[in-house]
Design an enzyme around this catalytic site. Sequence first.
Site, PDB file in Angstrom:
ATOM      1  N   GLU A   1     -74.345  55.353  98.832  1.00  0.00           N
ATOM      2  CA  GLU A   1     -74.259  56.169 100.304  1.00  0.00           C
ATOM      3  C   GLU A   1     -74.379  55.133 101.429  1.00  0.00           C
ATOM      4  O   GLU A   1     -75.382  55.677 102.520  1.00  0.00           O
ATOM      5  CB  GLU A   1     -75.518  56.994  99.945  1.00  0.00           C
ATOM      6  CG  GLU A   1     -76.891  56.765  99.327  1.00  0.00           C
ATOM      7  CD  GLU A   1     -77.838  57.649  98.815  1.00  0.00           C
ATOM      8  OE1 GLU A   1     -78.307  58.258  99.734  1.00  0.00           O
ATOM      9  OE2 GLU A   1     -77.891  57.814  97.659  1.00  0.00           O
TER      10      GLU A   1
ATOM     11  N   CYS B   1     -77.963  60.372  95.813  1.00  0.00           N
ATOM     12  CA  CYS B   1     -78.123  59.450  94.489  1.00  0.00           C
ATOM     13  C   CYS B   1     -77.409  60.043  93.463  1.00  0.00           C
ATOM     14  O   CYS B   1     -77.301  59.269  92.238  1.00  0.00           O
ATOM     15  CB  CYS B   1     -79.375  59.173  94.437  1.00  0.00           C
ATOM     16  SG  CYS B   1     -80.449  58.470  95.718  1.00  0.00           S
TER      17      CYS B   1
ATOM     18  N   HIS C   1     -83.318  59.863  87.732  1.00  0.00           N
ATOM     19  CA  HIS C   1     -83.247  59.167  88.848  1.00  0.00           C
ATOM     20  C   HIS C   1     -84.674  58.670  89.563  1.00  0.00           C
ATOM     21  O   HIS C   1     -85.631  59.484  89.746  1.00  0.00           O
ATOM     22  CB  HIS C   1     -82.598  60.213  90.143  1.00  0.00           C
ATOM     23  CG  HIS C   1     -82.641  59.536  91.427  1.00  0.00           C
ATOM     24  ND1 HIS C   1     -82.234  58.346  91.829  1.00  0.00           N
ATOM     25  CD2 HIS C   1     -83.498  60.191  92.647  1.00  0.00           C
ATOM     26  CE1 HIS C   1     -82.357  58.086  92.956  1.00  0.00           C
ATOM     27  NE2 HIS C   1     -83.051  59.250  93.671  1.00  0.00           N
TER      28      HIS C   1
HETATM   29  N1  COA Z   1    -104.440  53.874  95.639  1.00  0.00           N
HETATM   30  C1  COA Z   1    -103.692  55.020  94.621  1.00  0.00           C
HETATM   31  N2  COA Z   1    -102.731  55.940  95.079  1.00  0.00           N
HETATM   32  C2  COA Z   1    -102.613  55.703  96.322  1.00  0.00           C
HETATM   33  C3  COA Z   1    -103.066  54.968  97.139  1.00  0.00           C
HETATM   34  C4  COA Z   1    -104.119  54.349  96.778  1.00  0.00           C
HETATM   35  N3  COA Z   1    -104.762  53.191  97.731  1.00  0.00           N
HETATM   36  N4  COA Z   1    -102.721  55.358  98.505  1.00  0.00           N
HETATM   37  C5  COA Z   1    -101.837  56.248  98.417  1.00  0.00           C
HETATM   38  N5  COA Z   1    -101.539  56.318  96.927  1.00  0.00           N
HETATM   39  C6  COA Z   1    -100.861  57.428  96.439  1.00  0.00           C
HETATM   40  C7  COA Z   1    -100.628  58.925  97.061  1.00  0.00           C
HETATM   41  O1  COA Z   1    -101.679  59.661  96.538  1.00  0.00           O
HETATM   42  C8  COA Z   1     -99.369  59.497  96.545  1.00  0.00           C
HETATM   43  O2  COA Z   1     -99.127  59.800  95.449  1.00  0.00           O
HETATM   44  P1  COA Z   1     -99.354  61.279  95.060  1.00  0.00           P
HETATM   45  O3  COA Z   1     -98.020  61.890  95.666  1.00  0.00           O
HETATM   46  O4  COA Z   1     -99.071  61.352  93.666  1.00  0.00           O
HETATM   47  O5  COA Z   1    -100.515  61.991  95.708  1.00  0.00           O
HETATM   48  C9  COA Z   1     -98.454  58.087  96.905  1.00  0.00           C
HETATM   49  O6  COA Z   1     -99.551  57.060  96.772  1.00  0.00           O
HETATM   50  C10 COA Z   1     -97.654  57.930  98.077  1.00  0.00           C
HETATM   51  O7  COA Z   1     -98.683  58.102  99.042  1.00  0.00           O
HETATM   52  P2  COA Z   1     -98.296  58.636 100.380  1.00  0.00           P
HETATM   53  O8  COA Z   1     -99.517  58.511 101.453  1.00  0.00           O
HETATM   54  O9  COA Z   1     -97.660  60.190 100.110  1.00  0.00           O
HETATM   55  O10 COA Z   1     -97.189  57.720 100.737  1.00  0.00           O
HETATM   56  P3  COA Z   1     -96.216  58.030 102.287  1.00  0.00           P
HETATM   57  O11 COA Z   1     -96.722  58.920 103.117  1.00  0.00           O
HETATM   58  O12 COA Z   1     -95.796  56.690 102.807  1.00  0.00           O
HETATM   59  O13 COA Z   1     -94.750  58.825 101.716  1.00  0.00           O
HETATM   60  C11 COA Z   1     -92.837  58.976 100.346  1.00  0.00           C
HETATM   61  C12 COA Z   1     -94.225  58.581 100.404  1.00  0.00           C
HETATM   62  C13 COA Z   1     -92.393  59.078  99.013  1.00  0.00           C
HETATM   63  C14 COA Z   1     -92.670  60.501 100.920  1.00  0.00           C
HETATM   64  C15 COA Z   1     -92.262  58.059 101.282  1.00  0.00           C
HETATM   65  O14 COA Z   1     -92.019  56.680 100.769  1.00  0.00           O
HETATM   66  C16 COA Z   1     -90.405  58.442 101.529  1.00  0.00           C
HETATM   67  O15 COA Z   1     -90.143  59.286 102.393  1.00  0.00           O
HETATM   68  N6  COA Z   1     -89.502  57.825 100.469  1.00  0.00           N
HETATM   69  C17 COA Z   1     -88.370  58.267 100.733  1.00  0.00           C
HETATM   70  C18 COA Z   1     -87.861  59.619 100.349  1.00  0.00           C
HETATM   71  C19 COA Z   1     -87.953  59.551  98.733  1.00  0.00           C
HETATM   72  O16 COA Z   1     -87.828  58.514  98.059  1.00  0.00           O
HETATM   73  N7  COA Z   1     -87.835  60.972  98.285  1.00  0.00           N
HETATM   74  C20 COA Z   1     -87.971  61.078  96.939  1.00  0.00           C
HETATM   75  C21 COA Z   1     -87.091  62.053  96.482  1.00  0.00           C
HETATM   76  S1  COA Z   1     -85.404  61.538  96.455  1.00  0.00           S
END
Ligand code: COA
Length: 448
Positions: free
Chosen positions: A83, A120, A244
């Site tokens: 991609e 993916c 994945h």
């Molecule tokens: N200690 C432990 N865990 C922590 C933490 C800390 N200090 N701070 C945050 N976390 C956890 C959150 O609770 C969350 O876990 P949960 O979803 O089980 O609650 C995780 O870490 C991620 O934190 P979050 O605040 O949700 O991260 P983010 O707002 O930066 O976004 C994604 C996370 C995945 C949405 C972002 O990385 C993204 O857009 N990724 C690309 C798209 C992707 O990969 N999608 C997946 C499907 S293909």
Amino acid sequence: MTAVGIDAIEIRTGKLRLDLPNTFAPKKGEDPEKYTKGLGLEASSFPDVYEDIVTMGANAAKRLMDRKGIAPEDVGRIDVATESAFDHAKPVSTYIAGCLEQVYDGDFRHANKGERKFACVAGTQAIDDAYNWIRAGRNRGRSALVIATDTALYERGDPGEATQGAGAVAMLVDEDPSIVELSTDQGYGSMDETDFLKPNQQFPSVDGKRSVQVYLSRMREALEDYEAVAGPVGVEDVSYAPFHTPFPGMVRKAGLFAYRHITRDSPVEDEIAAAIGRRQPREDEYDSREAYEEAIREYMDELKGAEQYREWYAETIEPTLELSRVVGNWYTGSVHLARASALRHAAARGLDSEFVGRRLLVGSYGSGAQAEIHAETVRDGWREEIEALDIDDQLESRYDLAFEEYEQVHDVHDFDKSVEVEELTAPEAEFVFTGWGRMNERTYEYVE
Ligand code: COA
């Protein structure tokens, strides 16, 4: 019927490493545990300035061909799943074939080349295409080269920046395969979704939270569809479940859902009920959908702590995440890294012939969105093939990026920017990107 499946695998990581908890998190003002505990990530791989999807794919393919003693004429098909393509017409497989033809005497003139796109999940689709081509008897005794290669970069500042990565997985699909046999049983969960897309742009538009929900929903539908053709999946039927892995925390969520699904109406559900004091909620026991969903959330919270689940997760899912944890998201290659991680774990546990015939339940997902689930059966050459991987050496020799270097490397790989940055590692015995030709094509050469 002769078995058809994956005969060989090679993995090529980008040669740079970004330490997420120690280098990236402090600059973002974030708690390092968001990475290590939340997302489940230690580091991301990045390509050096002379690496890209073509070099990583060609370098993986060359090692595979050398190790297996394969000449270009033995390959009847090259499919690249990506991609991160940089051309709307000329497929990456032609660039990779061109690289390989620089170093081998023969050529791929009579091989069918293409490029597979569905975020993916495309790597798995390319394996399917190869399987179907061989099963249809169109391969003339030749094998198929499937290469999943990506530079998973996000816009600076996008939440996805935390989950970047770069690398390639090359796989040889053939009759009488050494590693795993595929079957005709598959399940799909597919819907028109807007969770992650790149409408004529290099970096994705992402609705991250939605993509997590879509991943789980489509994966559940794919599992139901798979069970409709292959029969119910039981806890004991599966040695590993490579999914994945955009980041390991995603698979932690998926693993819990999958376990709830495969234990429902089984003796394991009763065992767990004895431990946590409740069976899984059934919708007809509740007055409203909201009440049912709330009951599921409560059940899942308790299930997470149940010993049976924790043991299953530690044995079946956790080992699939070992590589992903230290390289980040490789998009199309990610589920294939998860399979390799699982097999490496089995070898490290000392398994050998007793592992032959065991099953992997493979869950692929592509945003946009489609999940696919199938089972693979381990073959008797698995251990030798997995022990031939040199990924540990590659990981150890990655160059550790300072944050400012990471910023420059991101800019170098940004198609809209034109920046000159010195390479951080020295290329050796590999294909490298050398610049652009007269029609704006990318050019490559092999350096000794
Ligand atoms: N200690 C432990 N865990 C922590 C933490 C800390 N200090 N701070 C945050 N976390 C956890 C959150 O609770 C969350 O876990 P949960 O979803 O089980 O609650 C995780 O870490 C991620 O934190 P979050 O605040 O949700 O991260 P983010 O707002 O930066 O976004 C994604 C996370 C995945 C949405 C972002 O990385 C993204 O857009 N990724 C690309 C798209 C992707 O990969 N999608 C997946 C499907 S293909």
